[in-house]
Scaffold this motif. Structure first.
Motif, PDB file in Angstrom:
ATOM      1  N   LEU A 146     -79.752  55.150 -75.147  1.00 22.95           N
ATOM      2  CA  LEU A 146     -80.157  56.448 -74.629  1.00 22.95           C
ATOM      3  C   LEU A 146     -79.212  56.849 -73.495  1.00 22.95           C
ATOM      4  CD1 LEU A 146     -84.033  55.921 -74.300  1.00 22.95           C
ATOM      5  CD2 LEU A 146     -82.875  57.261 -76.069  1.00 22.95           C
ATOM      6  N   ALA A 147     -78.985  58.144 -73.346  1.00 23.50           N
ATOM      7  CA  ALA A 147     -78.204  58.661 -72.220  1.00 23.50           C
ATOM      8  C   ALA A 147     -78.672  60.076 -71.923  1.00 23.50           C
ATOM      9  CB  ALA A 147     -76.710  58.649 -72.538  1.00 23.50           C
ATOM     10  N   ILE A 148     -78.735  60.436 -70.640  1.00 22.03           N
ATOM     11  CA  ILE A 148     -79.161  61.762 -70.214  1.00 22.03           C
ATOM     12  C   ILE A 148     -77.985  62.469 -69.552  1.00 22.03           C
ATOM     13  CG2 ILE A 148     -80.727  63.043 -68.701  1.00 22.03           C
ATOM     14  CD1 ILE A 148     -82.773  60.829 -69.138  1.00 22.03           C
TER      15      ILE A 148
ATOM     16  N   LEU B 164     -73.990  54.812 -75.391  1.00 20.15           N
ATOM     17  CA  LEU B 164     -73.815  56.244 -75.185  1.00 20.15           C
ATOM     18  C   LEU B 164     -73.485  56.500 -73.722  1.00 20.15           C
ATOM     19  CD1 LEU B 164     -76.971  57.459 -77.139  1.00 20.15           C
ATOM     20  CD2 LEU B 164     -74.612  57.857 -77.862  1.00 20.15           C
ATOM     21  N   ALA B 165     -72.660  57.520 -73.463  1.00 19.48           N
ATOM     22  CA  ALA B 165     -72.360  57.913 -72.091  1.00 19.48           C
ATOM     23  C   ALA B 165     -71.891  59.361 -72.066  1.00 19.48           C
ATOM     24  CB  ALA B 165     -71.281  57.016 -71.490  1.00 19.48           C
ATOM     25  N   PHE B 166     -72.414  60.148 -71.107  1.00 12.03           N
ATOM     26  CA  PHE B 166     -71.942  61.509 -70.893  1.00 12.03           C
ATOM     27  C   PHE B 166     -70.809  61.508 -69.875  1.00 12.03           C
ATOM     28  CE2 PHE B 166     -76.099  62.625 -72.637  1.00 12.03           C
ATOM     29  CZ  PHE B 166     -75.816  63.773 -73.369  1.00 12.03           C
ATOM     30  N   SER B 167     -69.842  62.404 -70.074  1.00 14.19           N
ATOM     31  CA  SER B 167     -68.806  62.606 -69.058  1.00 14.19           C
ATOM     32  C   SER B 167     -69.452  63.214 -67.817  1.00 14.19           C
ATOM     33  CB  SER B 167     -67.709  63.525 -69.597  1.00 14.19           C
ATOM     34  OG  SER B 167     -68.236  64.805 -69.921  1.00 14.19           O
ATOM     35  N   PRO B 168     -68.845  63.063 -66.644  1.00 16.92           N
ATOM     36  CA  PRO B 168     -69.452  63.589 -65.416  1.00 16.92           C
ATOM     37  C   PRO B 168     -69.738  65.082 -65.452  1.00 16.92           C
ATOM     38  CG  PRO B 168     -67.713  62.038 -64.881  1.00 16.92           C
ATOM     39  CD  PRO B 168     -67.644  62.252 -66.365  1.00 16.92           C
TER      40      PRO B 168
END
Length: 467
Positions: free
Chosen positions: A39-41, A81-85
């Protein structure tokens, strides 16, 4: 905001919990058909990404608590999973050993990163968003440039038509040669810095790195091969031949350099071609083949160094024992047109050859037979051929048709890569298969993250990928 905690797992749904009360905040989010692994927000808290054993990434709207879109692409479970800044890009890592970058606005995959030898189980961006860090079950942590800008994968150095491109064995240096100003560009890929190597007095046609990456050989129509120190960019030696040089290849041990003639159509009619062996350490010519080399315009050396292939002006392809220099077999011309490019498969007894008419043919070097059907996806000259390190993909570059990736087993086009303007002239794969490079008449070198055959669709459904 720290108000909600999200969890996913074996029950194939995602639950949202109120941190203060410990109660479920909303109804479970249902959409996955397999276990939830990641999961990633997003940084603004509006979106949540989930990945699981069903190979799909799902984007959830945390305001409406509805499924926004699915991102298919992985061919095994998604574990990281990872969102960019800035929230514009989502990175996903999976059991297929790949990392994929997704544009959150369009939902399109914008990059594919390969290099791990195991499941990718952790991802994180640097605070400035310039680097993506990955961890894998292969025991390695890797750093990746996080740019998804198409121009971030383009190198522009010397102006004019670029004829050939070569990669050092470690994938850290890249050489490209320009026909118009006789220049050689030597790039340091990690820093994207360029050194200009001047010295040739004629069109430069070919480039090749020694197996240890310390020497760069460039061949020119000035009838010389120049050996450059790849570290200090100085000329180590100039090898003079009695024919315009268009092709070069180092033996696997780096002790011998084989120099061949040129297939370039601008050469004067009747100008002699040839073939010459050189001892690299002594910089002395050590002979040619046992036969007439006057019409040899292209060469290729097998990965083991045991077989030498030569292409001829009238379209024939000869196979030689590279040690004894004796002829083993000559394949007759399949199309009656001059050979332009040759490439050996690194894994199978196959030799690919292309010609002036846009044709590609495969020869079996074990049975000495022609593998049918032949391939045609270019309207004119196929300028360059290269096999992927696993031997499953053949890349072709040429006039009319651009840059193609072929399924070797089926001899069908799997992917067309769009990015160059006009003729594509040179291609090379990195040794680890993580990326491919190409150059062209638009004075541009492009770097392409490599795609596996499973990722470029079935042969009957050819895809187009733009950069």
């Amino acid at each position: 905001d720290g108000i909600h905690l999200f969890s996913g797992g074996r029950e194939k749904m995602i639950r949202a919990w109120d941190v203060a009360t410990g109660a479920e905040a909303v109804a479970p989010l249902e959409g996955h058909t397999g276990w939830g692994y990641a999961l990633a927000i997003s940084p603004d808290g509006r979106w949540m990404a989930s990945g699981g054993g069903d190979t799909t990434v799902i984007i959830w709207n945390l305001i409406s608590h509805k499924l926004e879109r699915r991102l298919p692409g992985h061919i095994a479970g998604v574990e990281a999973l990872a969102f960019s800044p800035d929230g514009r890009i989502l990175a996903s890592g999976g059991r297929d050993h790949t990392i994929r970058l997704w544009d959150m606005k369009t939902g399109q995959q914008v990059s594919l990163l390969r290099g791990h030898g195991g499941s990718v189980n952790w991802l994180s961006y640097s605070l400035d968003g310039q680097l993506l860090v990955s961890q894998s079950k292969d025991g390695l942590v890797k750093l990746w440039p996080a740019t998804t800008d198409p121009e971030g994968n383009a190198l522009r150095g010397s102006p004019g038509w670029l004829q050939d491109v070569a990669l050092s064995p470690d994938g850290q240096r890249l050489a490209s040669v320009a026909t118009d100003n006789f220049a050689v560009d030597l790039w340091d890929l990690p820093t994207r810095t360029r050194a200009l190597l001047n010295g040739h007095t004629g069109t430069v046609m070919s480039a090749a790195f020694s197996p240890d990456g310390r020497i760069l050989a460039t061949g020119s129509h000035d009838q010389t091969v120049r050996l450059w120190d790849a570290s200090n960019h100085k000329v180590v030696a100039t090898l003079t031949n009695d024919f315009p040089v268009g092709s070069t290849a180092f033996s696997p041990d780096g002790r011998t350099l084989i120099v061949g003639g040129s297939s370039w159509y601008l050469l004067e009619e009747g100008q002699r071609a040839g073939l010459q062996f050189w001892d690299v350490s002594s910089q002395q010519a050590i002979g040619t083949i046992a036969g007439d080399a006057a019409d040899i315009v292209e060469l290729a050396l097998s990965a083991s160094g045991s077989l030498l292939a030569t292409g001829h002006k009238k379209g024939a392809v000869s196979l030689w024992d590279a040690q004894t220099r004796q002829l083993l077999h000559q394949f007759k011309s399949q199309f009656g047109s001059q050979v332009i490019s040759l490439a050996f498969s690194p894994t199978e007894p196959l030799l690919a050859a292309s010609d002036m008419g846009g044709n590609i043919v495969l020869y079996n070097t074990a049975t000495m037979g022609v593998v049918l059907p032949s391939m045609k996806a270019h309207t004119f000259r196929v300028m360059s051929l290269a096999f992927s390190p696993d031997g499953r993909t053949l890349a072709s570059a040429g006039e009319g048709g651009g840059l193609k990736l072929w399924h070797v087993a089926t001899r069908q086009v799997a992917l067309t890569l769009k990015g160059h303007v006009g003729t594509v002239t040179g291609i090379a794969f990195s040794r680890n298969g993580n990326f491919m490079v190409s150059c062209g008449a638009d004075a541009t070198v492009r770097l392409w993250p490599a795609a596996t055959l499973d990722e470029v669709a079935a042969p009957a459904k050819t895809k187009v990928k733009e950069q």
